[in-house]
Design a protein around this motif. Structure first.
Motif, mmCIF file in Angstrom:
data_model
loop_
_atom_site.group_PDB
_atom_site.id
_atom_site.type_symbol
_atom_site.label_atom_id
_atom_site.label_comp_id
_atom_site.label_asym_id
_atom_site.label_seq_id
_atom_site.Cartn_x
_atom_site.Cartn_y
_atom_site.Cartn_z
ATOM 1 N N GLY A 1 0.858 -1.191 -0.111
ATOM 2 C CA GLY A 1 -0.046 0.085 0.017
ATOM 3 C C GLY A 1 0.846 1.319 -0.092
ATOM 4 N N TYR A 2 1.734 1.361 0.957
ATOM 5 C CA TYR A 2 2.592 2.451 0.841
ATOM 6 C C TYR A 2 3.423 2.653 -0.461
ATOM 7 N N TYR A 3 3.957 1.615 -1.192
ATOM 8 C CA TYR A 3 4.744 1.336 -2.272
ATOM 9 C C TYR A 3 3.612 2.328 -3.395
ATOM 10 N N ASN A 4 2.678 1.836 -3.369
ATOM 11 C CA ASN A 4 1.503 2.037 -4.365
ATOM 12 C C ASN A 4 1.196 3.787 -4.323
ATOM 13 N N LEU A 5 1.427 4.180 -2.934
ATOM 14 C CA LEU A 5 1.197 5.602 -2.630
ATOM 15 C C LEU A 5 2.723 6.325 -3.016
ATOM 16 N N PHE A 6 3.766 5.497 -3.322
ATOM 17 C CA PHE A 6 5.026 6.150 -3.492
ATOM 18 C C PHE A 6 5.664 6.877 -2.090
ATOM 19 N N MET A 7 5.403 6.232 -0.971
ATOM 20 C CA MET A 7 5.832 6.425 0.293
ATOM 21 C C MET A 7 6.757 5.382 0.520
ATOM 22 N N PHE A 8 7.934 5.365 -0.073
ATOM 23 C CA PHE A 8 8.907 4.307 -0.226
ATOM 24 C C PHE A 8 9.736 4.062 1.264
ATOM 25 N N LYS A 9 9.771 4.783 1.970
ATOM 26 C CA LYS A 9 10.521 4.894 3.319
ATOM 27 C C LYS A 9 9.750 4.031 4.065
ATOM 28 N N GLN A 10 8.509 4.155 4.143
ATOM 29 C CA GLN A 10 7.535 3.604 4.874
ATOM 30 C C GLN A 10 7.247 2.103 4.486
ATOM 31 N N ALA A 11 7.269 2.208 3.093
ATOM 32 C CA ALA A 11 7.181 0.647 2.432
ATOM 33 C C ALA A 11 8.364 -0.217 2.949
ATOM 34 N N SER A 12 9.523 0.565 2.701
ATOM 35 C CA SER A 12 10.802 -0.340 3.145
ATOM 36 C C SER A 12 10.860 -1.038 4.789
ATOM 37 N N LYS A 13 10.048 -0.231 5.352
ATOM 38 C CA LYS A 13 9.910 -0.727 6.736
ATOM 39 C C LYS A 13 8.935 -1.921 6.759
ATOM 40 N N HIS A 14 7.992 -1.921 6.253
ATOM 41 C CA HIS A 14 7.298 -2.954 6.149
ATOM 42 C C HIS A 14 7.731 -4.343 5.702
ATOM 43 N N PHE A 15 8.388 -4.077 4.434
ATOM 44 C CA PHE A 15 8.813 -5.059 3.855
ATOM 45 C C PHE A 15 10.081 -5.809 4.524
ATOM 46 N N GLY A 16 10.613 -4.871 5.242
ATOM 47 C CA GLY A 16 11.748 -5.374 6.081
ATOM 48 C C GLY A 16 11.383 -6.262 7.248
ATOM 49 N N GLU A 17 10.118 -5.893 7.970
ATOM 50 C CA GLU A 17 9.604 -6.711 8.810
ATOM 51 C C GLU A 17 9.057 -7.966 8.340
ATOM 52 N N LEU A 18 8.423 -8.038 6.880
ATOM 53 C CA LEU A 18 7.884 -9.284 6.314
ATOM 54 C C LEU A 18 9.375 -10.033 6.105
ATOM 55 N N LEU A 19 10.550 -9.708 5.667
ATOM 56 C CA LEU A 19 11.493 -10.629 5.523
ATOM 57 C C LEU A 19 11.863 -10.831 6.854
ATOM 58 N N GLU A 20 11.722 -10.430 7.853
ATOM 59 C CA GLU A 20 12.209 -10.907 9.084
ATOM 60 C C GLU A 20 11.373 -12.281 9.506
ATOM 61 N N ARG A 21 10.062 -12.133 8.964
ATOM 62 C CA ARG A 21 9.413 -13.398 9.051
ATOM 63 C C ARG A 21 9.545 -14.504 8.097
ATOM 64 N N GLU A 22 9.687 -13.896 6.792
ATOM 65 C CA GLU A 22 9.800 -14.938 5.684
ATOM 66 C C GLU A 22 11.081 -14.429 4.891
ATOM 67 N N PRO A 23 12.276 -14.991 5.504
ATOM 68 C CA PRO A 23 13.454 -14.390 4.792
ATOM 69 C C PRO A 23 13.808 -15.013 3.302
ATOM 70 N N ASP A 24 13.146 -15.995 3.253
ATOM 71 C CA ASP A 24 13.410 -16.697 1.781
ATOM 72 C C ASP A 24 12.259 -16.273 0.648
ATOM 73 N N LEU A 25 11.405 -15.193 1.107
ATOM 74 C CA LEU A 25 10.255 -14.896 0.189
ATOM 75 C C LEU A 25 10.897 -13.930 -0.873
ATOM 76 N N ASP A 26 11.024 -14.430 -2.051
ATOM 77 C CA ASP A 26 11.743 -13.673 -3.023
ATOM 78 C C ASP A 26 10.970 -12.257 -3.680
ATOM 79 N N ILE A 27 9.781 -12.700 -3.436
ATOM 80 C CA ILE A 27 9.124 -11.350 -4.152
ATOM 81 C C ILE A 27 8.843 -10.219 -2.939
ATOM 82 N N GLY A 28 8.947 -10.596 -1.461
ATOM 83 C CA GLY A 28 9.230 -9.588 -0.666
ATOM 84 C C GLY A 28 10.625 -8.921 -0.621
ATOM 85 N N ARG A 29 11.565 -9.573 -0.932
ATOM 86 C CA ARG A 29 12.934 -9.063 -1.082
ATOM 87 C C ARG A 29 12.985 -8.160 -2.056
ATOM 88 N N MET A 30 12.133 -8.547 -3.269
ATOM 89 C CA MET A 30 12.220 -7.698 -4.665
ATOM 90 C C MET A 30 11.557 -6.334 -4.213
#
Length: 496
Positions: A134-163
């Motif tokens: 959602g944040y990415y779609n709103l071009f709020m990239f700093k906030q988006a990176s925070k949530h995708f970082g949290e996602l990878l802490e839970r799912e470190p092998d999730l390729d689309i999350g790392r992308m």
């Protein structure tokens, strides 16, 4: 929809505030500032409600979803064609001709993912992904990176999350972090499509730092990983052109346009490769494919200028005519139409188009010069001289106007005036202008029969600007007239 109408209204008001800002008084600016802050607060409130709704939807999906797989398991079983469709809109930063090839030039849209793919994530991981997207779609990239970082802490092998995380860092200007995650993705993913996308992004980062050879190596690895992904092929061709390796660039462009025949920018770049290797016929035919099938103003402008460089004035005029049709208020399009029509056919009515350009941009000295130059070649020397003098009143020492006056004075055999105007050019700060002054003075000496003086001027013109081929042509002529035929042939071969 009501939501679309709401956002449209907010954007319209924000645009009005922006337009009113520069002319507003100090109290007016304070009022506009407060209104802008209110819009900011309303936007934040809407976002909070939207994120709450997303969480509820995700929780509801979990209640009836029996599928507990993560996104990689679904992508792994997709065919290449399906995977390509899912990531079709992952548009990395192509290195456009004429622009600085860095990551700030054109933000890439978010890598899309289907609703069914997202539904496979569960619990906090799904919430983090939804929020990040959602944040990415709103071009709020700093906030988006925070949530995708949290996602990878839970799912470190999730390729689309790392992308997503890597793209978020890239769009936020944190290029080193973006580079780290793209590199990690390229080394760890089992999916060649993700590997190609990550390598392509790494190549863009290298090119953005001017590391052209490294960029070529990485783009080639991306092409090897997934040959159906067009962006690396496009990008490597542009880098080859940046390096001046037009033969390699041509191979890549030919490969690219064979698969993406409707990419008119690629066709234009291919035409430039043909031009650099001296195959002007293929360059012309390639550009003809463009103006017959595109209405992109920027591309039509590039093609028109390309035809001018090839001295294909009729084709150039056609491009400018299309530009005039698209935007009749564009002065440069009218000027290009008139200038090229005159050179193509010698039509006197082309002056009307130049006059139209001047009426739209009355202070543009280039347009006025073109008007005077055509008058000069039509034999209207008196009118042409008035035009050039008028330009000089507006733009003192304007080189082209001085050159026009030199031509008129040569025609009148007013040699002292010729020398005076040429000296103004020769004393200019710009080397190209000085070269023009020496070239014209040499032309005057030739007409007067002073071959030695003419030769001296043209040699100096070449020293000032080695790329001015007319100086080589004239130097060859005077050498031929002096009986120095071998030297003359060398000059002509270089120029031609």
């Amino acid at each position: 929809m009501l939501v679309q109408h709401l956002f449209f209204s907010l954007m319209e008001r924000l645009k009005e505030i922006e337009e009113q800002w520069t002319s507003a008084s100090k109290p007016g600016k304070e009022k506009l500032r407060n209104e802008m802050l209110q819009l900011r607060a309303l936007s934040d409130e809407i976002l909070d409600h939207w994120l709450t709704l997303e969480e509820k939807i995700t929780q509801f999906q979990q209640e009836f979803s029996d599928e507990l797989s993560v996104v990689d398991q679904e992508i792994e079983q997709m065919s290449d064609e399906v995977a390509a469709k899912i990531l079709k809109e992952v548009k990395n930063l192509n290195l456009k001709e004429g622009k600085d090839p860095n990551l700030q030039a054109a933000p890439a849209p978010p890598p899309p993912s289907s609703p069914s793919t997202i539904s496979l994530l569960t619990g906090d991981a799904a919430i983090s992904f939804r929020r990040g997207q959602g944040y990415y779609n709103l071009f709020m990239f700093k906030q988006a990176s925070k949530h995708f970082g949290e996602l990878l802490e839970r799912e470190p092998d999730l390729d689309i999350g790392r992308m997503f995380l890597a793209y978020s860092y890239m769009m936020d200007g944190q290029f080193e972090l973006a580079r780290h995650h793209f590199h990690l993705l390229s080394e760890t993913t089992d999916h060649r499509l993700f590997r190609a996308i990550a390598l392509n992004a790494l190549g863009c980062l290298m090119a953005g730092n001017g590391k052209w050879e490294e960029a070529v190596f990485i783009f080639e690895k991306a092409i090897d990983s997934h040959s159906k992904l067009g962006d690396p092929l496009f990008n490597v061709a542009l880098v080859y052109m940046k390096l001046g390796q037009y033969g390699e660039a041509k191979k890549s462009w030919l490969n690219y346009v064979e698969r993406f025949s409707d990419d008119w920018e690629a066709l234009f770049q291919l035409s430039q490769c043909f031009r650099h290797e001296g195959n002007l016929l293929l360059a012309e035919k390639t550009m003809e494919r463009i103006y017959r099938a595109t209405d992109d103003p920027e591309l039509l402008w590039q093609v028109g200028q390309g035809f001018e460089d090839l001295r294909q004035f009729g084709n150039a005029a056609l491009c400018y005519q299309l530009l005039v049709n698209l935007d009749p208020s564009k002065a440069s399009a009218w000027h290009g139409l008139g200038w090229n029509l005159y050179h193509a056919e010698g039509y006197p009515y082309s002056l009307q188009y130049i006059q139209k350009a001047i009426s739209l941009a009355p202070k543009n000295p280039d347009f006025q010069f073109s008007y005077g130059w055509i008058l000069f070649y039509m034999g209207e020397w008196g009118q042409a001289e008035k035009v050039f003098q008028h330009v000089l009143q507006q733009e003192k020492n304007y080189p082209l106007a001085l050159a026009g006056l030199v031509q008129i004075m040569i025609g009148k055999e007013h040699w002292e005036h010729v020398k005076g105007y040429c000296n103004q050019l020769i004393l200019d700060e710009q080397t190209q202008t000085r070269a023009l002054g020496h070239f014209l003075q040499g032309k005057a000496y030739l007409i007067q029969g002073n071959y030695t003086a003419a030769e001296k001027e043209w040699k100096q013109s070449i020293r000032e600007n080695p790329k001015m081929k007319d100086s080589y042509l004239m130097l060859g002529l005077v050498q031929f007239l002096k009986g120095e035929k071998e030297q003359a042939m060398e000059c002509w071969e270089y120029a031609l």
